[in-house]
Write a protein that holds these residues in place. Sequence first.
Motif, PDB file in Angstrom:
ATOM      1  N   ILE A  67       2.318 -29.123  23.194  1.00  0.00           N
ATOM      2  CA  ILE A  67       2.324 -27.713  23.601  1.00  0.00           C
ATOM      3  C   ILE A  67       2.716 -27.504  25.062  1.00  0.00           C
ATOM      4  O   ILE A  67       2.991 -26.371  25.467  1.00  0.00           O
ATOM      5  CB  ILE A  67       0.964 -27.034  23.337  1.00  0.00           C
ATOM      6  N   LEU A  73      -5.997 -21.544  19.062  1.00  0.00           N
ATOM      7  CA  LEU A  73      -4.874 -22.363  18.616  1.00  0.00           C
ATOM      8  C   LEU A  73      -5.315 -23.352  17.534  1.00  0.00           C
ATOM      9  O   LEU A  73      -4.639 -23.519  16.516  1.00  0.00           O
ATOM     10  CB  LEU A  73      -4.317 -23.126  19.822  1.00  0.00           C
ATOM     11  N   TYR A 107       2.440 -18.746  27.755  1.00  0.00           N
ATOM     12  CA  TYR A 107       2.522 -19.785  26.727  1.00  0.00           C
ATOM     13  C   TYR A 107       2.389 -19.178  25.328  1.00  0.00           C
ATOM     14  O   TYR A 107       3.184 -19.434  24.427  1.00  0.00           O
ATOM     15  CB  TYR A 107       1.406 -20.816  26.918  1.00  0.00           C
ATOM     16  N   TRP A 161       4.973 -20.487  22.660  1.00  0.00           N
ATOM     17  CA  TRP A 161       4.497 -20.834  21.319  1.00  0.00           C
ATOM     18  C   TRP A 161       4.764 -19.719  20.311  1.00  0.00           C
ATOM     19  O   TRP A 161       4.842 -19.975  19.122  1.00  0.00           O
ATOM     20  CB  TRP A 161       3.007 -21.143  21.335  1.00  0.00           C
ATOM     21  N   ARG A 186       3.515 -19.556  12.436  1.00  0.00           N
ATOM     22  CA  ARG A 186       3.561 -20.435  13.609  1.00  0.00           C
ATOM     23  C   ARG A 186       2.149 -20.813  14.060  1.00  0.00           C
ATOM     24  O   ARG A 186       1.923 -21.949  14.514  1.00  0.00           O
ATOM     25  CB  ARG A 186       4.332 -19.757  14.747  1.00  0.00           C
ATOM     26  N   SER A 187       1.207 -19.896  13.927  1.00  0.00           N
ATOM     27  CA  SER A 187      -0.186 -20.198  14.276  1.00  0.00           C
ATOM     28  C   SER A 187      -0.723 -21.313  13.393  1.00  0.00           C
ATOM     29  O   SER A 187      -1.424 -22.218  13.867  1.00  0.00           O
ATOM     30  CB  SER A 187      -1.055 -18.942  14.130  1.00  0.00           C
ATOM     31  N   LEU A 217       0.713 -24.691  14.557  1.00  0.00           N
ATOM     32  CA  LEU A 217       0.067 -25.216  15.757  1.00  0.00           C
ATOM     33  C   LEU A 217      -1.348 -25.697  15.467  1.00  0.00           C
ATOM     34  O   LEU A 217      -1.836 -26.644  16.090  1.00  0.00           O
ATOM     35  CB  LEU A 217       0.051 -24.154  16.856  1.00  0.00           C
TER      36      LEU A 217
END
Length: 463
Positions: A225, A365, A386, A391, A426-427, A430
């Motif tokens: 990250i 996250l 970020y 992200w 996307r969450s 991650l």
Amino acid sequence: MAMGTLPHALVIPYPAQGHVIPLMELSHCLLDHGFMITFVNTEFNHSRMVASLQKTGGDNERIRLVAIPDGLAPGEDRNEVGKLCDSALSFMPSALEELIGRIDKSNDGNITCVIADASMAWALEVGRKMGIRGAALWPASVGLLAQIFNIPKLIEDSIIDANGYPSKHQMIKLSPTMPMMNTEHLSWLCINDNNVQQSLFRYANHINRALESADWLLCNSFHEIEQSAFELVPNILPIGPLLAGRRLGRLEGNFWREDSTCLSWLDKQPACSVIYVAFGSFTVFDQCQFQELALGLELSGHPFLWVVRPDLMDGSSDAYPDGFKERVVDRSLIVGWSPQQKVLAHPSIGCFLSHCGWNSTMEGLSNGVPFLCWPYFTDQFLNKAYISDVWKVGLGFIPDGNGIIPREEIKGKLDELLGDDGIRARSSELKEMARKQVGEGGSSLKNFNSFIEAMKLEKGWVY
């Protein structure tokens, strides 16, 4: 298994809630590897933690809680970070040296290593003076540490002057792949007071020098990250995410009593429906902004869990809009403090309206929760960059001409975020990435195990 004297770590966090929690989690990880732990708070925070323990029944039998004075008068505001930083440098080192001396003369076993919050890196200098090796944990983003390490270059490039003030308002990047940073949001400029800014700038420069005393420099992050930031701080060892709250019955280091009734309330809510609203331990709202937030949550029509600390509002004990609580009673819960890690792991949580502190960022996250970003000061603006720009797992707000985030903006961004399948996907990616780092074979777990073995071998401990 042959075993000599157990390694005895003295662990000292910066005296703020967001720093105590990751240092306490690291302490539990060390306990799991056979260490004795003496955990050092300031007297002020020690009393708060002990009071919280008495109310919640946390297990602190394996961690010895001790305290040193912070050098401030009893009535002084411990949220005045400039005073606290000045006192940390001028008063606390001698107090820590005296404490280590008392421990070494007692029956508790000599201190064999100092593990300090990197913001308290002076403690490593104390340890080295007494012949004790040390490690530092940087509990924020590596990007922020890169900013501090780059102070000499920022001065050389005339981006800031020798006192830390920007030569002009501009957006900068420390490297081509780092997030853009506003020079007005450099960490030592977080409070609009020249004396405080100068205290924080002196403190940042001290961190630069004092970390040279660290035999190991750890961080609560992972390479995937912050890859470009790690290139700017090549000697740092990522062991994150360190997540408190997953250890049942263990001390987490809270200053406020957790209201666990919110978990049973969440059990009754639909999946991915609840807006979780929490702003950490420092954020303060004036009455106008607080009311706009309340009315924005009401206007959204979504259920929400809102953490409202007793000191969240500036100078008002009851700043809620007239009739607000009655109108939202069927779809809301307001608590003074929450078991945040457990809340964010709950399936009913749909998004996290957050101040973007690094602990909250890592927790959100690691649980795959999308963010609505409302940064308050220091590193939170970088963390927001970020989240939203790098992200792409969250959105930010746009204030009006008076600097207020209005209720319509809050409702609009909530609707946009909760309806964005791309952000949610996307969450989730991650989340899996974060969990792999601390799982079997993960890079953070390997780094931590290497650190433990190095510490044991250093003193000749054989396991």
